[in-house]
Design a protein around this motif. Structure first.
Motif, PDB file in Angstrom:
ATOM      1  N   TYR A 188       0.833  -1.210   0.000  1.00  0.00           N
ATOM      2  CA  TYR A 188       0.000   0.000   0.000  1.00  0.00           C
ATOM      3  C   TYR A 188       0.866   1.259   0.000  1.00  0.00           C
ATOM      4  CZ  TYR A 188      -4.262   2.698   0.733  1.00  0.00           C
ATOM      5  OH  TYR A 188      -5.322   3.573   0.563  1.00  0.00           O
ATOM      6  N   VAL A 214      -5.805   1.271   9.273  1.00  0.00           N
ATOM      7  CA  VAL A 214      -5.472   1.875   7.978  1.00  0.00           C
ATOM      8  C   VAL A 214      -5.565   3.381   8.128  1.00  0.00           C
ATOM      9  CG1 VAL A 214      -6.265   2.224   5.585  1.00  0.00           C
ATOM     10  CG2 VAL A 214      -6.429  -0.050   6.622  1.00  0.00           C
ATOM     11  N   ASN A 220      -1.359   0.811   5.610  1.00  0.00           N
ATOM     12  CA  ASN A 220      -2.338  -0.268   5.718  1.00  0.00           C
ATOM     13  C   ASN A 220      -1.704  -1.362   6.564  1.00  0.00           C
ATOM     14  OD1 ASN A 220      -4.043  -2.451   5.495  1.00  0.00           O
ATOM     15  ND2 ASN A 220      -4.475  -2.164   3.316  1.00  0.00           N
TER      16      ASN A 220
END
Lengths: 465, 465
Positions: free
Chosen positions: A38, A142, A149
Motif C-alpha cells: 500500500y 489503515v 495499511n
C-alpha cells in the motif's frame, strides 16, 4: 490536544510487526505485505523470535529477534504473536519506548473472565510505560493519507474522507472489501476489537480534529462506558457527522445480539434515545450507512433548505420527489427563479421542480442547468438525476458534473443518481472516485442528502439551545 | 386461452422490420442488430421503401420495398418508419396477414388529441384485419426463451423468469441495462408506451399462462381502465406474483407525475388500495422491486412459516433477525430440532436461530448445515448469510449452495446474502445467474423472502374467502 500516542496510530514514523512472517497465509505475512504494497513510506521493521531474513513483495527485511534489537525508534508495534507471548512482548515494547500497540492477537477478553484479567494486565503494563493499546482481537489499522495499511484485510483501500471504525473483525474486513468494490473513499479504518484501552470515544476525539476525515462511520455491537461515548459523540457531532450501525433493534435481534456479544438485551431503546440526543445518525442497514457516508464525508453543509432536482426522466423525477417529501426535504418552488432552466430544455420540458430537462437532454442541457443551479444563491442543494438514454453517454455526464462542481468550488451539496446499465455503473464509479456522491437509484441520492440535512439541522438546533 | 396474436408477440415464426436500416445509429439498424446478435432463430425480413440490400453483423438481408413483397408469412412486423407513414404501413400489414405490430414510431397520442385520433384509426385498421398493436411510442419487445430481442435497447439480456413491462420508454431501456448489470434473469421485456391496444392486462393474461415466466414486474405511470386491470391482476396474482413500481406516492410527487403523464393527481391512495386488494406487491424503489423480483420469479412458495437463518457472523445474523422481525417473518425456534446444526459448528457456535456457525465456518460447515436445513421437513425457508472471511472463498460457498439447492430439487425458498468485496460480488453474480436470489446485504435477502411470504399469505387468504 490530540493524544500523541493515538496520533502515532495513524501517523507513525516507523512501524514494527512483531510476529512478522515471510510465509503467505500467515497473518504476520499479510500485514507486512499490506504495509509494503500500500506504499507506507515510514520505516518498517520485521520482528520474530526466529530471526533471519524475509522477503515481502520483492523487498528484503532483516528479522529482529526482539523489538529491543531494532536499531531505531519505533512509534507503532503491530503484535501478531500467539496470546501467551503477548505479555512479554508488551513489556519489551514498553522498554523500547513504543507509543502505540495494535494487538491483532486474539485469545483474551473474548474468551471470558480469565482472558479479561490478562487483558487488563496488558493495559496496566502499557500505561506504566505511557503506551496505548488498540485491541486485542483486531484486524489492524489503515490511514490512507499516510499510505498506511497495517491490516490483514484487503490491500487497495480507496483514499477518501470517511473514517470507518468496526467492533467486529470479520464484518470490518468484509466492509473494507465492500468500500473498495463500491468506491467509498476512506481516510481510516480502525478495528477496535475488545476495546481494552482505546475505545470509540478516543477515536472520535482524534477524527474530530483530523483534517483528512469528513465523517465517521461506526459498526457497533455495544459500548462499555455509555456516558463517555455519548458525551464525546455529541461534542464531535457538532463538527463532523457520525453514522452508526448497531444491530439488535428488534426484541429477537437484541436477544441474538446479547448471546453473541454478551451485551445487555433489551437496551436498544436506550441507544436509540442516546444516539438521537447526540446527533448520531443511526443507519438501519450497511447499504444505508455507506450511502449516507458518501454524502456526509464529502459534501459541505447546505446553507439553506432549497433543494433543486434536475432530471431527464419524468419517472425518476417523481420517484425522487416522493423520497424528498417523505424525508421532509424542501423542494425550491420559486417559479420566477426556476425559469432560468427553461434555457436548457425543449419547449415541452418543465422548469417546475423537479426540473424535467426531458429525454432529449444532452450534454449542453445538463451542463447549463447544473451550472445555473450551482451559481444560484437561493438554490442550496442539487440532485442531478439521469436515466440512461442514447442521447448522452452517462460517462460524459459524469465528466460534466465533475468539471462543473469543481469549478464552482464545491460550495453546496450536490448528489447524483444514474439509472442504467454498465456505462451508468462506470459513471457512478467515476463520480464516487472524485468524492461526488453518486447512486444507481434516485431515492438513495435523495435520502443521503436528507441525512446531511438531518445532521445539519440537529447542529443548528444545538446552537440555538 | 391465450390470444394467438399476443402469442405471436413472444413466439413469432417470422419477424419483419419495417424501416430496417444498415446505418448504425438508426433505430431500424439497432433492432435488426439485436434480432441477429441475440440469436433469433425464426426468419427475419428487412423492409424499407429504399430497397436494396443491407448487412447486419456480417449477415446480408435483401430489403423489400413493402411488406407485401415479402415472399412468406410474417407473424410480427416491427414498425420503425416516421409517424406519417405508419397508417399506410399498418394497412399493408393487414393485407399481408401479419398478426401483431409493435409500433416503435412516436408522434401519436403522446402529443395530444390529434395524435390520439390517428392512434385510434391505427387500432381500427388493425382490428379490421385481426391484428393487435403494441404501442406506439415504444422500444420493442424481448422474449428470451425464443432468443427474440426486437428492441433498440441493450442486446445481452440475461435469460430468466421475470417478465418486465414498462410504460416509460427511457426508464424501460435503462432498466434493461440494470438487469444485465445486476444479473436479473428475464423471460420478457415489453415496452407498452401509449397502450393504444395491447395493455398491461392483456400481457398479464399472457404471462399468467407462460411457463417461462415466474413473476411479473410492471413500471407503471397510470392505467386507463382501472377496473379491468385490477380484476386481471387479482386473477393473475393467484397464480404468479406481480410487482409494481408506481411513483407519485407523495402529494408533490403525484403533482409532478400528473404534469408528466397527464394522469389524475391525488389518485394515488386509490392505487394503493387496489393493489393491496389484488395481491399486487407495490415496491417503493427500483432496487426494492428487483430485489423482490429475484426471489419471486425464481423460488417456489414456502410450505410453512418457519424460517431458518444460517450465518458465520453474529453481526449480520442480528441484522437479519431485526429485518425478519420487522417484516413479520417467523424464525423457527424448536431447539430440539435446531440442535442438528450443532454438528456443523465449533463448541462456541450457537444453534439457536439465527444459527451462528461462527467465523471459523468453512465449506464443510456450510455444506452440512445447508443440506440439513434443506432436508428438514419443519424448516420451510432458508436464508444463508456469509460475511467474507479468509476461511472460505465466497465463490466456493456459491458453488456449495448451487449444488446443494439443485440436489434438493429446489423445493423450498432459499435466499443468500454475502457481505464483502470483489469475490463476494462474483459469488453473488454466480448465484443469481443460476436463479438463486443473492444479495450484498442480509436485510435485502430477508425482505425479499418476506415479499414472497406476503404474496403467498395473500393467496391463502383469498382461497379461504
Amino acid at each position: 490536544m490530540a493524544d500523541s500516542r493515538i496520533e502515532a496510530l495513524f501517523k507513525p514514523k516507523s512501524v514494527a510487526v512483531i510476529g512478522a512472517s515471510g510465509t503467505p497465509g500467515k497473518i504476520g505475512y499479510a500485514i507486512m505485505k499490506n504495509l509494503v504494497e500500500y506504499g507506507y513510506e515510514g520505516k518498517i521493521y520485521a520482528v520474530n523470535v526466529k530471526g533471519g531474513e524475509i522477503e515481502i513483495s520483492g523487498r528484503k527485511f532483516p528479522v529482529y529477534k526482539s523489538i529491543l534489537d531494532v536499531p531505531d525508534e519505533v512509534d507503532m508495534a503491530v503484535i501478531v504473536v500467539p496470546a501467551k507471548f503477548v505479555p512479554q512482548v508488551v513489556e519489551e515494547c514498553g522498554q523500547k519506548g513504543v507509543k502505540v500497540l495494535p494487538i491483532i492477537s486474539s485469545g483474551f477478553g473474548e474468551l471470558g473472565e480469565e482472558g479479561k484479567k490478562i487483558e487488563q494486565q496488558l493495559v496496566e503494563t502499557a500505561h506504566k510505560y505511557g503506551m496505548r493499546i488498540l485491541g486485542p482481537n483486531i484486524f489492524g489499522v489503515v490511514y490512507t493519507p499516510e499510505k498506511l495499511n497495517a491490516t490483514f484485510g484487503p490491500t487497495d483501500v480507496m483514499p477518501g474522507k470517511l473514517a470507518l471504525i468496526s467492533q467486529s473483525g470479520a464484518l470490518g474486513i468484509a466492509l473494507m472489501g465492500w468500500t473498495i468494490l463500491e468506491k467509498v473513499g476512506l481516510s481510516a479504518v480502525v478495528s477496535i476489537g475488545n476495546k481494552s484501552d482505546i475505545d470509540d470515544a478516543d477515536l472520535l476525539e482524534y477524527f474530530e480534529e483530523d483534517e483528512n476525515t469528513g465523517a465517521i462511520l461506526i459498526y457497533m455491537e455495544g459500548v462499555k462506558d455509555g456516558r463517555k461515548f455519548m458525551e464525546t459523540a455529541k461534542k464531535v457531532s457538532m463538527k463532523k457527522p457520525i453514522i452508526i450501525i448497531k444491530a439488535g433493534r428488534s426484541e429477537r435481534g437484541a436477544k441474538a445480539a446479547a448471546s453473541h456479544t454478551g451485551s445487555l438485551a433489551g437496551a436498544d431503546s436506550i441507544y436509540t434515545a442516546a444516539f438521537k440526543q447526540s446527533g448520531v445518525l443511526r443507519a438501519l442497514t450497511i447499504g444505508e450507512a455507506f450511502d449516507w457516508a458518501r454524502t456526509l464525508s464529502n459534501l459541505p453543509e447546505p446553507e439553506g433548505e432549497n433543494v433543486v432536482i434536475l432530471t431527464n426522466g419524468g419517472g425518476i423525477g417523481v420517484m425522487a420527489t416522493d423520497a424528498a417529501e417523505e424525508e421532509g426535504l424542501h423542494l425550491y418552488d420559486n417559479l420566477e427563479e426556476l425559469k432560468v432552466f427553461a434555457n436548457h430544455m425543449p419547449p415541452f420540458g418543465s422548469y417546475k421542480n423537479p426540473v424535467d430537462l426531458t429525454g432529449m437532454a444532452g450534454a449542453e442541457s445538463y451542463e447549463g442547468a447544473i451550472r445555473d443551479a450551482l451559481a444560484h444563491p437561493e438554490m442550496h442543494s442539487i440532485a442531478v438525476l439521469y436515466c440512461q438514454t442514447a442521447v448522452l453517454d452517462p460517462r460524459d455526464l459524469a465528466k460534466i458534473v465533475i468539471r462543473e462542481y469543481n469549478e464552482s468550488g464545491r460550495k453546496k451539496p450536490l448528489v447524483v443518481a444514474i439509472v442504467g446499465g454498465i456505462e451508468a455503473k462506470e459513471a457512478i464509479d467515476m463520480l464516487n472516485e472524485e468524492g461526488i456522491p453518486a447512486y444507481p437509484e434516485p431515492e438513495r441520492a435523495i435520502k443521503s442528502l436528507a441525512a446531511l440535512y438531518k445532521w445539519s439541522n440537529w447542529k443548528k438546533k444545538q446552537k440555538k439551545e
